[in-house]
Design a protein around this motif. Structure first.
Motif, PDB file in Angstrom:
ATOM      1  N   VAL A 246      -0.087   1.007 -11.306  1.00 60.04           N
ATOM      2  CA  VAL A 246       0.308  -0.088 -12.196  1.00 60.04           C
ATOM      3  C   VAL A 246       1.773  -0.450 -12.039  1.00 60.04           C
ATOM      4  O   VAL A 246       2.234  -1.458 -12.594  1.00 60.04           O
ATOM      5  CB  VAL A 246       0.020   0.276 -13.660  1.00 60.04           C
ATOM      6  N   LYS A 247       2.538   0.355 -11.300  1.00 58.66           N
ATOM      7  CA  LYS A 247       3.950   0.071 -11.069  1.00 58.66           C
ATOM      8  C   LYS A 247       4.261   0.169  -9.588  1.00 58.66           C
ATOM      9  O   LYS A 247       3.520   0.783  -8.821  1.00 58.66           O
ATOM     10  CB  LYS A 247       4.832   1.048 -11.862  1.00 58.66           C
ATOM     11  N   GLU A 248       5.351  -0.453  -9.203  1.00 60.40           N
ATOM     12  CA  GLU A 248       5.758  -0.396  -7.804  1.00 60.40           C
ATOM     13  C   GLU A 248       6.235   1.007  -7.453  1.00 60.40           C
ATOM     14  O   GLU A 248       6.721   1.757  -8.296  1.00 60.40           O
ATOM     15  CB  GLU A 248       6.858  -1.420  -7.530  1.00 60.40           C
ATOM     16  N   GLY A 249       6.096   1.343  -6.212  1.00 63.88           N
ATOM     17  CA  GLY A 249       6.503   2.661  -5.747  1.00 63.88           C
ATOM     18  C   GLY A 249       6.118   2.840  -4.293  1.00 63.88           C
ATOM     19  O   GLY A 249       5.606   1.912  -3.647  1.00 63.88           O
ATOM     20  N   PRO A 250       6.340   4.024  -3.745  1.00 64.60           N
ATOM     21  CA  PRO A 250       6.042   4.258  -2.324  1.00 64.60           C
ATOM     22  C   PRO A 250       4.550   4.321  -2.051  1.00 64.60           C
ATOM     23  O   PRO A 250       3.727   4.454  -2.963  1.00 64.60           O
ATOM     24  CB  PRO A 250       6.714   5.608  -2.058  1.00 64.60           C
ATOM     25  N   VAL A 251       4.225   4.250  -0.772  1.00 59.76           N
ATOM     26  CA  VAL A 251       2.846   4.413  -0.319  1.00 59.76           C
ATOM     27  C   VAL A 251       2.720   5.811   0.276  1.00 59.76           C
ATOM     28  O   VAL A 251       3.346   6.128   1.289  1.00 59.76           O
ATOM     29  CB  VAL A 251       2.463   3.348   0.732  1.00 59.76           C
ATOM     30  N   LEU A 252       1.919   6.637  -0.381  1.00 60.00           N
ATOM     31  CA  LEU A 252       1.679   8.002   0.079  1.00 60.00           C
ATOM     32  C   LEU A 252       0.361   8.061   0.824  1.00 60.00           C
ATOM     33  O   LEU A 252      -0.672   7.614   0.313  1.00 60.00           O
ATOM     34  CB  LEU A 252       1.641   8.968  -1.112  1.00 60.00           C
ATOM     35  N   GLY A 253       0.377   8.612   2.018  1.00 59.73           N
ATOM     36  CA  GLY A 253      -0.843   8.818   2.786  1.00 59.73           C
ATOM     37  C   GLY A 253      -1.197  10.294   2.842  1.00 59.73           C
ATOM     38  O   GLY A 253      -0.323  11.136   3.073  1.00 59.73           O
ATOM     39  N   VAL A 254      -2.467  10.616   2.615  1.00 67.09           N
ATOM     40  CA  VAL A 254      -2.950  11.995   2.700  1.00 67.09           C
ATOM     41  C   VAL A 254      -4.156  12.012   3.626  1.00 67.09           C
ATOM     42  O   VAL A 254      -5.122  11.267   3.411  1.00 67.09           O
ATOM     43  CB  VAL A 254      -3.349  12.549   1.315  1.00 67.09           C
ATOM     44  N   SER A 255      -4.113  12.849   4.649  1.00 68.16           N
ATOM     45  CA  SER A 255      -5.227  12.928   5.598  1.00 68.16           C
ATOM     46  C   SER A 255      -5.764  14.351   5.673  1.00 68.16           C
ATOM     47  O   SER A 255      -5.069  15.323   5.373  1.00 68.16           O
ATOM     48  CB  SER A 255      -4.778  12.478   6.993  1.00 68.16           C
ATOM     49  N   ALA A 256      -7.020  14.449   6.066  1.00 68.78           N
ATOM     50  CA  ALA A 256      -7.680  15.745   6.249  1.00 68.78           C
ATOM     51  C   ALA A 256      -8.654  15.642   7.416  1.00 68.78           C
ATOM     52  O   ALA A 256      -9.001  14.555   7.865  1.00 68.78           O
ATOM     53  CB  ALA A 256      -8.422  16.153   4.978  1.00 68.78           C
ATOM     54  N   LEU A 257      -9.101  16.793   7.876  1.00 65.46           N
ATOM     55  CA  LEU A 257     -10.106  16.897   8.943  1.00 65.46           C
ATOM     56  C   LEU A 257      -9.661  16.233  10.249  1.00 65.46           C
ATOM     57  O   LEU A 257     -10.466  15.656  10.976  1.00 65.46           O
ATOM     58  CB  LEU A 257     -11.458  16.345   8.484  1.00 65.46           C
ATOM     59  N   VAL A 258      -8.388  16.321  10.556  1.00 61.20           N
ATOM     60  CA  VAL A 258      -7.949  16.022  11.918  1.00 61.20           C
ATOM     61  C   VAL A 258      -8.633  16.995  12.871  1.00 61.20           C
ATOM     62  O   VAL A 258      -9.007  16.646  13.989  1.00 61.20           O
ATOM     63  CB  VAL A 258      -6.411  16.105  12.021  1.00 61.20           C
ATOM     64  N   HIS A 259      -8.791  18.229  12.412  1.00 61.47           N
ATOM     65  CA  HIS A 259      -9.610  19.222  13.111  1.00 61.47           C
ATOM     66  C   HIS A 259     -10.914  19.393  12.332  1.00 61.47           C
ATOM     67  O   HIS A 259     -10.907  19.648  11.122  1.00 61.47           O
ATOM     68  CB  HIS A 259      -8.872  20.559  13.203  1.00 61.47           C
ATOM     69  N   GLY A 260     -12.027  19.272  13.010  1.00 57.69           N
ATOM     70  CA  GLY A 260     -13.308  19.124  12.338  1.00 57.69           C
ATOM     71  C   GLY A 260     -13.833  20.348  11.623  1.00 57.69           C
ATOM     72  O   GLY A 260     -14.756  20.232  10.814  1.00 57.69           O
ATOM     73  N   ASP A 261     -13.278  21.533  11.899  1.00 54.44           N
ATOM     74  CA  ASP A 261     -13.768  22.744  11.231  1.00 54.44           C
ATOM     75  C   ASP A 261     -12.897  23.129  10.038  1.00 54.44           C
ATOM     76  O   ASP A 261     -13.109  24.182   9.434  1.00 54.44           O
ATOM     77  CB  ASP A 261     -13.838  23.904  12.224  1.00 54.44           C
ATOM     78  N   GLU A 262     -11.936  22.267   9.668  1.00 55.66           N
ATOM     79  CA  GLU A 262     -11.018  22.577   8.569  1.00 55.66           C
ATOM     80  C   GLU A 262     -11.428  21.785   7.332  1.00 55.66           C
ATOM     81  O   GLU A 262     -10.700  20.928   6.824  1.00 55.66           O
ATOM     82  CB  GLU A 262      -9.584  22.285   8.998  1.00 55.66           C
ATOM     83  N   ILE A 263     -12.625  22.096   6.823  1.00 52.05           N
ATOM     84  CA  ILE A 263     -13.256  21.222   5.843  1.00 52.05           C
ATOM     85  C   ILE A 263     -12.649  21.321   4.451  1.00 52.05           C
ATOM     86  O   ILE A 263     -12.902  20.455   3.606  1.00 52.05           O
ATOM     87  CB  ILE A 263     -14.777  21.480   5.765  1.00 52.05           C
ATOM     88  N   ILE A 264     -11.851  22.339   4.180  1.00 52.37           N
ATOM     89  CA  ILE A 264     -11.254  22.475   2.863  1.00 52.37           C
ATOM     90  C   ILE A 264     -10.408  21.253   2.503  1.00 52.37           C
ATOM     91  O   ILE A 264     -10.331  20.840   1.350  1.00 52.37           O
ATOM     92  CB  ILE A 264     -10.413  23.771   2.770  1.00 52.37           C
ATOM     93  N   GLY A 265      -9.787  20.635   3.516  1.00 51.08           N
ATOM     94  CA  GLY A 265      -8.940  19.465   3.264  1.00 51.08           C
ATOM     95  C   GLY A 265      -9.706  18.303   2.672  1.00 51.08           C
ATOM     96  O   GLY A 265      -9.189  17.580   1.803  1.00 51.08           O
TER      97      GLY A 265
END
Length: 312
Positions: free
Chosen positions: A33-52
């Motif tokens: 609802v307010k201006e601010g930064p854009v945060l990116g969060v990624s997971a599973l760059v490696h396919g067996d790391e499913i917890i992400g």
């Protein structure tokens, strides 16, 4: 300035597989609802790391956009092909996605995935968190210091790592070169999941408070140690590995060159390899603490040298 909060979902088509199925990257965008930064969060760059992927899902479900300043972009499955096969590398070309950034739209399918991730995700963010894990068997626990030490510390893990020679071609290699504050998190894996999932979720929310994206006080970090020397030990022999320490050893100190594991030939019962701790004071960062088969070259153990650590 007050904005209208929104949630959007899109799938970025990378290419089509031989059976006609599209290969796509799923991206969720949550605008506050307010201006601010854009945060990116990624997971599973490696396919067996499913917890992400589960950490990302819980962040999506718990995030209240009516309190959010800025935008959060979530990419829960960065390598769908590797996830489908539960392998570290992309099965079609056996390349490691986290070594080919910024990718190549005319290259191997892994290069094409990296290129699409850059153009549709990494180029659109101001801050970056990339979630990794030990994989299907090993358990790991540390946060890389990339280009924003205070933000890395705000993830509130007890162990941080300042590598002298970072890997090339990673997602963070690309974002750091662009001047984007970046965190690479290594959390959990194997059978220990619930506690580590929650630690990952809270780490992301604490970083968002640090970035003034969410209200509330930033939780101060626990006592932290910064490793500058970590030995990665890969088994040289395949067979049945019998560990001397279980997963509870992660985060503890092993004194001296103690035996970490023994590997036996399951056919002849011959002892093929004895793996020992490399330092006099070994901080356990990653361990294969499960009785299981092991292949030569698998991730085995990561131990930090406490005698060369900072903030010890």
């Amino acid at each position: 300035m007050t904005l209208t909060s929104t949630r959007e979902y899109k799938e970025v088509i990378v290419t089509h597989l031989s059976n006609g199925t599209p290969l796509s990257l799923p991206i969720h965008t949550i605008r506050g609802v307010k201006e601010g930064p854009v945060l990116g969060v990624s997971a599973l760059v490696h396919g067996d790391e499913i917890i992400g992927a589960e950490i990302v899902r819980r962040v999506y479900n718990r995030l209240n956009e009516s309190e959010l300043s800025g935008t959060v972009k979530l990419l829960p499955v960065a390598n769908p092909l590797a996830f489908e096969s539960m392998t570290r590398n992309t099965p079609l070309d056996m390349n490691n996605l986290n070594r080919v950034f910024p990718g190549n739209k005319n290259g191997w399918v892994t290069d094409q995935i990296a290129h699409a991730m850059v153009k549709n995700f990494l180029d659109e963010i101001d801050v970056y968190i990339d979630l990794h894990a030990g994989g299907a068997v090993p358990v790991v626990d540390y946060v890389y210091i990339q280009n924003d030490e205070e933000l890395s510390r705000a993830f509130n893990f007890p162990v941080l790592y300042r590598p002298a020679h970072p890997y090339e071609g990673t997602t963070a290699t690309y974002t750091v070169e662009k001047g984007i504050p970046s965190i690479t998190v290594e959390v959990g894996g194997g059978p220990n999941y619930e506690k580590d999932i929650e630690r990952g979720v809270e780490g992301i929310f604490n970083c968002m408070r640090k970035l003034n994206m969410l209200p509330g006080a930033v939780i101060p970090p626990p006592e932290q140690v910064v490793m500058t020397e970590i030995a990665s030990i890969r088994p040289l022999q395949g067979g049945i590995m019998v560990p001397e320490f279980d997963f509870n050893s992660v985060g503890t100190v092993i004194e001296g060159n103690q035996v970490l594991a023994r590997t036996y030939n399951p056919r002849t019962f011959e002892e093929l390899e004895v793996i020992r701790a490399p330092f006099q004071r070994n901080l356990v960062i990653l361990t294969r603490g499960l009785f299981n088969k092991v292949s030569p070259g698998d991730y085995g153990f990561m131990l930090g040298n406490l005698d060369t650590a900072e903030d010890k």
